[in-house]
Design a protein around this motif. Structure first.
Motif, mmCIF file in Angstrom:
data_model
loop_
_atom_site.group_PDB
_atom_site.id
_atom_site.type_symbol
_atom_site.label_atom_id
_atom_site.label_comp_id
_atom_site.label_asym_id
_atom_site.label_seq_id
_atom_site.Cartn_x
_atom_site.Cartn_y
_atom_site.Cartn_z
ATOM 1 N N SER A 274 0.841 -1.206 0.000
ATOM 2 C CA SER A 274 0.000 0.000 0.000
ATOM 3 C C SER A 274 0.872 1.251 0.000
ATOM 4 O O SER A 274 0.594 2.212 -0.739
ATOM 5 N N ILE A 275 1.912 1.237 0.825
ATOM 6 C CA ILE A 275 2.827 2.389 0.858
ATOM 7 C C ILE A 275 3.514 2.561 -0.499
ATOM 8 O O ILE A 275 3.630 3.685 -1.016
ATOM 9 N N ILE A 276 3.948 1.438 -1.087
ATOM 10 C CA ILE A 276 4.567 1.505 -2.416
ATOM 11 C C ILE A 276 3.581 2.075 -3.437
ATOM 12 O O ILE A 276 3.928 2.939 -4.264
ATOM 13 N N GLY A 277 2.334 1.604 -3.393
ATOM 14 C CA GLY A 277 1.318 2.083 -4.324
ATOM 15 C C GLY A 277 1.024 3.570 -4.161
ATOM 16 O O GLY A 277 0.884 4.299 -5.148
ATOM 17 N N ILE A 278 0.933 4.022 -2.907
ATOM 18 C CA ILE A 278 0.665 5.445 -2.646
ATOM 19 C C ILE A 278 1.800 6.312 -3.189
ATOM 20 O O ILE A 278 1.565 7.351 -3.816
ATOM 21 N N VAL A 279 3.037 5.874 -2.970
ATOM 22 C CA VAL A 279 4.194 6.638 -3.458
ATOM 23 C C VAL A 279 4.216 6.663 -4.991
ATOM 24 O O VAL A 279 4.402 7.716 -5.609
ATOM 25 N N LEU A 280 4.025 5.496 -5.614
ATOM 26 C CA LEU A 280 4.101 5.411 -7.075
ATOM 27 C C LEU A 280 2.993 6.199 -7.768
ATOM 28 O O LEU A 280 3.218 6.848 -8.803
ATOM 29 N N PHE A 281 1.788 6.130 -7.212
ATOM 30 C CA PHE A 281 0.636 6.734 -7.890
ATOM 31 C C PHE A 281 0.268 8.118 -7.346
ATOM 32 O O PHE A 281 -0.763 8.672 -7.742
ATOM 33 N N SER A 282 1.079 8.663 -6.439
ATOM 34 C CA SER A 282 0.745 9.987 -5.892
ATOM 35 C C SER A 282 0.635 11.069 -6.974
ATOM 36 O O SER A 282 -0.282 11.910 -6.898
ATOM 37 N N PRO A 283 1.509 11.108 -8.025
ATOM 38 C CA PRO A 283 1.319 12.115 -9.081
ATOM 39 C C PRO A 283 -0.010 11.937 -9.815
ATOM 40 O O PRO A 283 -0.680 12.924 -10.137
ATOM 41 N N VAL A 284 -0.387 10.675 -10.071
ATOM 42 C CA VAL A 284 -1.656 10.399 -10.753
ATOM 43 C C VAL A 284 -2.828 10.840 -9.883
ATOM 44 O O VAL A 284 -3.791 11.446 -10.363
ATOM 45 N N MET A 285 -2.754 10.539 -8.590
ATOM 46 C CA MET A 285 -3.848 10.912 -7.685
ATOM 47 C C MET A 285 -3.964 12.430 -7.559
ATOM 48 O O MET A 285 -5.074 12.966 -7.525
ATOM 49 N N LEU A 286 -2.839 13.115 -7.511
ATOM 50 C CA LEU A 286 -2.863 14.573 -7.432
ATOM 51 C C LEU A 286 -3.481 15.170 -8.695
ATOM 52 O O LEU A 286 -4.345 16.059 -8.622
ATOM 53 N N ALA A 287 -3.064 14.673 -9.871
ATOM 54 C CA ALA A 287 -3.606 15.160 -11.141
ATOM 55 C C ALA A 287 -5.105 14.874 -11.241
ATOM 56 O O ALA A 287 -5.884 15.709 -11.730
ATOM 57 N N THR A 288 -5.514 13.699 -10.773
ATOM 58 C CA THR A 288 -6.936 13.332 -10.808
ATOM 59 C C THR A 288 -7.758 14.260 -9.923
ATOM 60 O O THR A 288 -8.855 14.700 -10.301
ATOM 61 N N ALA A 289 -7.255 14.555 -8.729
ATOM 62 C CA ALA A 289 -7.966 15.443 -7.804
ATOM 63 C C ALA A 289 -8.169 16.828 -8.441
ATOM 64 O O ALA A 289 -9.258 17.417 -8.341
ATOM 65 N N ILE A 290 -7.125 17.342 -9.095
ATOM 66 C CA ILE A 290 -7.227 18.663 -9.751
ATOM 67 C C ILE A 290 -8.251 18.610 -10.880
ATOM 68 O O ILE A 290 -9.091 19.509 -11.029
ATOM 69 N N ALA A 291 -8.202 17.528 -11.686
ATOM 70 C CA ALA A 291 -9.135 17.397 -12.820
ATOM 71 C C ALA A 291 -10.582 17.328 -12.353
ATOM 72 O O ALA A 291 -11.477 17.940 -12.951
ATOM 73 N N ILE A 292 -10.835 16.576 -11.279
ATOM 74 C CA ILE A 292 -12.208 16.462 -10.747
ATOM 75 C C ILE A 292 -12.697 17.823 -10.277
ATOM 76 O O ILE A 292 -13.851 18.203 -10.537
ATOM 77 N N LYS A 293 -11.837 18.558 -9.599
ATOM 78 C CA LYS A 293 -12.213 19.874 -9.057
ATOM 79 C C LYS A 293 -12.524 20.854 -10.185
ATOM 80 O O LYS A 293 -13.455 21.668 -10.078
ATOM 81 N N LEU A 294 -11.768 20.790 -11.280
ATOM 82 C CA LEU A 294 -11.993 21.700 -12.411
ATOM 83 C C LEU A 294 -13.213 21.297 -13.230
ATOM 84 O O LEU A 294 -13.857 22.141 -13.853
ATOM 85 N N ASP A 295 -13.538 20.010 -13.237
ATOM 86 C CA ASP A 295 -14.596 19.505 -14.111
ATOM 87 C C ASP A 295 -16.000 19.732 -13.556
ATOM 88 O O ASP A 295 -16.945 20.003 -14.301
#
Length: 511
Positions: free
Chosen positions: A325-346
């Motif tokens: 889980s820690i590995i997944g959070i670290v690896l996908f943190s850029p994707v999750m950050l980009a997704t959060a921004i996209a949802i907020k703008l959409d």
């Protein structure tokens, strides 16, 4: 232990209350007295298997530390044979633990009564030294090691072992008295057979079984309301709700093997529970090979079902979840950050969507997802399945649902423990197929909840993901989930985890 069992604290008034409330059920499907008894067992207990395992690790550490201390004191800190001595000390310590295990010195009864097993402990400790001495002799290395050092270690190590066992026995007895370390059991089936079984179990000294009550479908004329001091708390159907509330560990069926039809009917109802199911063989004329039995003290039991992913397997799986889980959070943190921004703008509304789903043992857990629908049209109950081109789904939502990016926040669920990384996917509490709840479509559906649900699972990587618009899809998903539960291993989990990104490229059923 049994003298303080809550299930036995029934005065004449309480018995009358039990009889009066036999038909009065609570919303959870059990009568009020059964609910009161169950509520006294809500607290989790320490597993005897886990306690025994931890004792092995502590004793291994004690033996190694005492040997190393003797080496440092008599020889010096790594001044002579700097790696050979520690290796020899570690080997003897490990060998001693193995011999103690073979001699049954890690059984709870042995840990409770250390004075009865002093002879075995001394013998195993001596045998470990003797075997290493023989090995050193044949390898022509014995002259390199100090006999005085090993004599000092033999004496101090044995003293530490015995003192530790004495202190531990007091702790275990206290935990047993307080109900902090026990296996909670329910007797299935009443009458004379249940009474004989209970008396036999209670005769076993220092057993870790706490009987919580009796459940039987037969009326009071055929099955008395009180058996051997324990109350009959309800029917077999009510037992399922009781076992979930009281966190029961074991069901002991006190029916003869010859009553085949009735035993099979019971097992068909009870196998959905995450518990060990044992068939009492105490009074059966049929005899099996000794390896067919497990024992509570000297009382033989036939193992029907075992609780899946139990004991040290659960520890290994939890460690697996935390690390990956820690590995997944670290690896996908850029994707999750980009997704959060996209949802907020959409679209307006929160970035995360929380949904109540069925977790382990049918408990309700809150699962995190990225919001993929318009906030005002979100469906927390999942009563209406998302379909192709569903107008409730946002533009960003369609993409993140197709690619399963919306599931990435569940790495945090796995890290905090409400989900596992791999397991049956959790379904929303009110999820339906053709106006029927999933458990109404599939017989034994709740057996999926015998283990903690997962972020990904065997069904998902085999194509059973996305919209569940037919009863057959629900059945197939459940079938794959049950296969996973019955065949679980750490390698199986790793295989599913590694295959998930590849199989998610097939987005045919994801809307």
């Amino acid at each position: 232990m049994n003298e303080i069992d809550p299930a036995r604290r029934f005065t004449a008034t309480a018995v009358r209350k039990l009889e009066a409330s036999a038909t009065k059920e609570t919303p959870a499907g059990i009568n009020e007295v059964a609910r009161q008894v169950a509520s006294q067992y809500r607290r989790d207990t320490m597993s005897p298997v886990m306690v025994s395992g931890v004792v092995r690790l502590i004793e291994l550490a004690l033996m190694f530390a005492s040997g190393l201390a003797a080496y440092f004191w008599y020889v010096g800190v790594f001044e002579y044979l700097p790696w050979q001595y520690p290796l020899a000390i570690a080997s003897i310590s490990l060998l001693a633990v193995i011999l103690l295990d073979v001699a049954d010195c890690y059984q709870i009864a042995a840990l409770m009564r250390p004075f009865n097993h002093v002879g075995r402990i001394v013998l195993c400790w001596s045998a470990a030294f003797a075997l290493m001495a023989v090995a050193a002799f044949f390898m022509k290395m014995s002259q390199d090691y100090s006999r005085v050092l090993f004599a000092i270690w033999f004496a101090t190590g044995l003293a530490l072992l015995l003192v530790f066992r004495l202190v531990l026995s007091r702790l275990i007895r206290r935990w047993a008295r307080d109900g902090r370390m026990e296996r909670r059991a329910v007797i299935v089936g009443g009458g004379k057979a249940a009474e004989t079984l209970i008396r036999s179990v209670e005769k076993q000294p220092y057993n870790d079984i706490r009987i919580c009550g009796i459940f039987d479908d037969r009326d009071d004329s055929r099955s008395p309301p009180i058996v051997a001091g324990y109350p009959k708390l309800g029917t077999i159907s009510e037992l399922i709700a009781f076992a979930r509330i009281a966190r029961i560990d074991m069901l002991i069926v006190s029916l003869p093997i010859t009553a085949e039809t009735r035993v099979l009917q019971l097992l068909k109802k009870l196998w959905v529970l995450p518990v060990d199911i044992r068939l009492s063989a105490h009074s059966n004329a049929l005899q099996f090979r000794p390896r067919s039995y497990s024992y509570i003290g000297a009382v033989p039991m036939l193992d029907i079902f075992d609780k899946p992913i139990n004991g040290w397997d659960s520890v290994a799986k939890r460690a697996f979840d935390i690390v990956f889980s820690i590995i997944g959070i670290v690896l996908f943190s850029p994707v999750m950050l980009a997704t959060a921004i996209a949802i907020k703008l959409d679209s307006k509304g929160p970035v995360l969507f929380k949904q109540k789903r069925h977790g382990f043992n049918n408990e309700v857990v809150e699962v995190y997802k990225f919001r993929s629908m318009y906030a005002e049209q979100s469906d927390p109950t999942a009563r209406k399945t998302v379909t192709k081109n569903d107008p409730r789904v946002t533009r960003v939502g369609r993409f993140i649902r197709k690619t399963s990016i919306d599931e990435l926040p569940q790495f945090f669920n796995s890290l905090f423990g409400s989900l596992s990384l791999v397991g049956p996917r959790p379904h929303a509490v009110a999820a339906q197929s053709h106006n029927l709840l999933y458990n109404e479509v599939v017989d034994g559906y709740f057996a999926r909840h015998k283990v903690k649900p997962g972020v990904t699972g065997w069904a998902q990587i085999n194509g059973w993901r996305g919209e569940m618009d037919t009863n057959e899809k629900i059945r197939m998903r459940t079938e794959y989930d049950l296969f996973y539960i019955e065949n679980w291993s750490m390698l199986f989990d790793l295989k599913i985890l590694l295959l998930t990104p590849v199989r998610l490229l097939n987005t045919e059923n994801a809307y």
